[in-house]
Write an enzyme that holds these catalytic residues in place. Structure first.
Site, mmCIF file in Angstrom:
data_model
loop_
_atom_site.group_PDB
_atom_site.id
_atom_site.type_symbol
_atom_site.label_atom_id
_atom_site.label_comp_id
_atom_site.label_asym_id
_atom_site.label_seq_id
_atom_site.Cartn_x
_atom_site.Cartn_y
_atom_site.Cartn_z
ATOM 1 C CG ASP A 1 37.049 -10.991 3.569
ATOM 2 O OD1 ASP A 1 37.171 -10.474 4.682
ATOM 3 O OD2 ASP A 1 37.979 -11.098 2.750
ATOM 4 C CB ILE A 2 33.968 -9.836 8.482
ATOM 5 C CG1 ILE A 2 33.016 -11.035 8.528
ATOM 6 C CG2 ILE A 2 33.408 -8.665 9.287
ATOM 7 C CD1 ILE A 2 31.674 -10.792 7.892
ATOM 8 C CE LYS B 1 19.177 -15.380 -39.569
ATOM 9 N NZ LYS B 1 18.646 -15.817 -40.861
ATOM 10 C CG HIS B 2 15.935 -13.272 -35.496
ATOM 11 N ND1 HIS B 2 16.840 -12.250 -35.311
ATOM 12 C CD2 HIS B 2 15.677 -13.321 -36.828
ATOM 13 C CE1 HIS B 2 17.111 -11.694 -36.491
ATOM 14 N NE2 HIS B 2 16.426 -12.328 -37.414
ATOM 15 C CG ASN C 1 0.472 -19.418 -28.610
ATOM 16 O OD1 ASN C 1 0.518 -19.792 -27.452
ATOM 17 N ND2 ASN C 1 -0.429 -18.553 -29.057
ATOM 18 C CG ASP D 1 -9.229 -23.503 -33.559
ATOM 19 O OD1 ASP D 1 -8.646 -23.999 -32.571
ATOM 20 O OD2 ASP D 1 -9.405 -22.280 -33.696
ATOM 21 C CG HIS E 1 5.737 -15.338 -22.764
ATOM 22 N ND1 HIS E 1 5.312 -15.988 -21.623
ATOM 23 C CD2 HIS E 1 4.745 -15.498 -23.669
ATOM 24 C CE1 HIS E 1 4.096 -16.490 -21.819
ATOM 25 N NE2 HIS E 1 3.743 -16.199 -23.052
#
Length: 529
Positions: A128-129, A280-281, A423, A483, A529
């Site tokens: 629309d203009i 949860k969260h 992580n 590890d 994150h």
């Protein structure tokens, strides 16, 4: 600025004609002269309402397929003129410009045209203009002109006129002006975002995002924060499109967690069987697939019964009565599903604090889209994480190959890990999570947390050993050291899926071989994150 301005003349030009005739009839009954264009004028005449064409006002016919009809000094002068300015008044008298006290415009349906997948040319034609130009003019001159851009505000205007003897107040015009500028901003944002995608501009110089208020919220993440929920108009199934069947209003955290739950469960095709996610969260505390929804729910619940209390439950299929009964055995904040049967709704009806949301469908996890996050002084924009891998994409890097059951569980765990905060470590057995470690600074800590949760549940369920023994494990990103693999082996895991790509991949693979684990690389990671 004058407070009360009598409403004598209105210009109405709307694409969405919902409520138009009743609204215009109410204005006419209050002695308001009606100006209009094209289809709007036709609709008013069909309703036997007196209306004057804008073409009669301007002396120019609509032309170029309606592209040019309101871009004229007699329109914009009537909207922009300062009524208390003698020079403006003199110019109006000299050029035959009439006051316009009310502008009612809703814009060409550009967003809807894009949403239905229309071709490029159709989308352009629905930009629309004249509408935005008039809206901006009227809103700027809100000292004298009222501007309506939403059908929902028709009633508010009529109430305003009734309360003020046929006039609008400055406060009302200011509110409508703000809404008008927000609408044109949102419209331009939709156009610019669509065009960037249409022409392949991944990082345009400027980005704009807009939304429409869905509901004010009592507060944000915490009681001292103000918050509101806005929809983006995309129509993506989820919290924004859901119908709430019962319970009190959703909170900020409810909405955030429910979205996380529904996006996760949508990864599992309902045609391939039921799936349930408990959140949860914004992190899953249990996810499972099974032959029935009830079985999937109970298996998800058994991953972490403690965290599931007061959680959010998402289903990839309509809620049935058996699953509803199982859910009511503990306190749950929200259940979201594509639909629910009448019996399930009746079962939930007694749980006043339980919200039931039905969406009519699942979001497409593979669909393109953008996400954004504010940072100090700016915001980050990225494409939605719609990455997926198949068994054919996997690369076995250990001497031992995963067997068919392990491979199935690896793919399940990988799908869940995509929705766990980094992580992330996800243990799975027989298409159910049995331990989840989320949001830790160390991947080894996430590995140990997932194991500890499984040990706690084994004790609570009276199992002879935690279900991490023999489990498949997914890691959202590579293991930087051996590890992490050693910690998985200590938990009893037998197979691992991870992106690979560490400088020490050889050490990690060697550790897996030494410990008898099967390991596959995806070549794709899922940081969250």
């Amino acid at each position: 600025m004058t407070d009360r301005i009598p409403l004598r003349r209105a210009l109405i030009s709307v694409s969405d004609k919902a409520g138009l005739v009743d609204f215009a009839r109410a204005l006419h009954a209050r002695g308001v002269d009606l100006l209009s264009t094209g289809g709007t004028a036709h609709a008013l005449r069909q309703a036997a309402l007196p209306v004057r064409d804008v073409a009669d006002l301007t002396g120019f016919p609509e032309m170029m397929d309606g592209r040019v009809k309101t871009l004229h000094p007699r329109v914009h002068g009537g909207l922009l003129a300062l009524r208390d300015n003698a020079e403006h008044r003199a110019a109006m008298d000299e050029h035959g410009i009439e006051d316009i006290d009310l502008l009612v415009v809703n814009l060409y349906p550009f967003e809807a045209t894009v949403a239905r997948g229309a071709p490029y040319g159709d989308c352009v034609e629905n930009i629309d203009i004249g509408g935005p130009a008039m809206i901006r003019a009227a809103a700027k001159n809100h000292g004298f002109v009222a501007t309506l851009v939403d059908v929902d505000d028709y009633g508010a205007l009529l109430a305003e006129l009734d309360a003020n003897a046929g006039a609008t107040t400055l406060a009302f015009r200011q509110r409508m002006a703000q809404a008008a500028y927000a609408r044109t901003a949102a419209y331009d944002a939709a156009v610019s975002t669509w065009m960037a995608g249409a022409i392949g501009q991944d990082t345009p110089r400027r980005r704009a995002f807009a939304g429409t208020l869905a509901q004010p919220l009592r507060y944000g993440e915490n009681p001292h924060q103000q918050a509101a929920f806005y929809t983006d108009g995309s129509g993506r199934p989820g919290v924004a499109t859901a119908r709430q069947g019962q319970g009190k209003a959703l909170s900020y955290n409810n909405i955030n967690d429910t979205d996380a739950a529904f996006e996760l469960v949508a990864e599992f095709d309902p045609a391939a069987g039921p799936a349930v996610a408990i959140i949860k969260h914004a992190n899953p505390c249990g996810v499972a697939r099974a032959d029935t929804l009830e079985a999937a729910y109970r298996r998800a619940f058994d991953c972490d019964r403690t965290s599931a209390f007061g959680g959010i439950i998402a289903l990839n299929q309509p809620l049935d009565a058996a699953t509803a009964r199982a859910i009511t055995e503990i306190f749950t904040e929200v259940v979201i599903a594509p639909d629910a049967c009448d019996e399930a709704r009746a079962i939930f009806a007694d749980k006043k604090n339980l919200r039931l949301l039905t969406t009519g469908g699942l979001p497409d996890p593979g669909a393109p889209g953008l996400t954004f996050r504010q940072v100090a002084g700016g915001f980050l924009v990225q494409t939605r994480d719609n990455g997926r891998v198949t068994a054919a994409d996997l690369r076995v890097v250990t001497r031992r190959q995963p067997d068919a059951r392990e491979l199935d569980d690896l793919m399940f765990a990988w799908t869940v890990a995509k929705h766990v905060k980094s992580n992330a470590i996800v243990y799975a057995r027989d298409r159910a999570t049995v331990g989840i470690g989320a949001g830790q600074m160390s991947r080894v800590d996430s590995t140990r947390i997932g194991r500890r949760k499984s040990e706690d549940m084994a004790q609570a369920l009276g199992l002879p050993a935690p279900l991490t023994e023999g489990a498949a494990v997914a890691s959202d990103a590579f293991f930087p050291f051996a590890d992490g693999i050693e910690a998985l082996a200590e938990a009893g895991a037998r197979a691992v899926i991870q992106p690979g790509g560490s400088m020490r991949d050889d050490e990690v693979i060697a550790a897996a071989d030494r410990l008898g684990l099967a390991m596959v690389f995806t070549g794709q990671r899922h940081f969250r994150h």
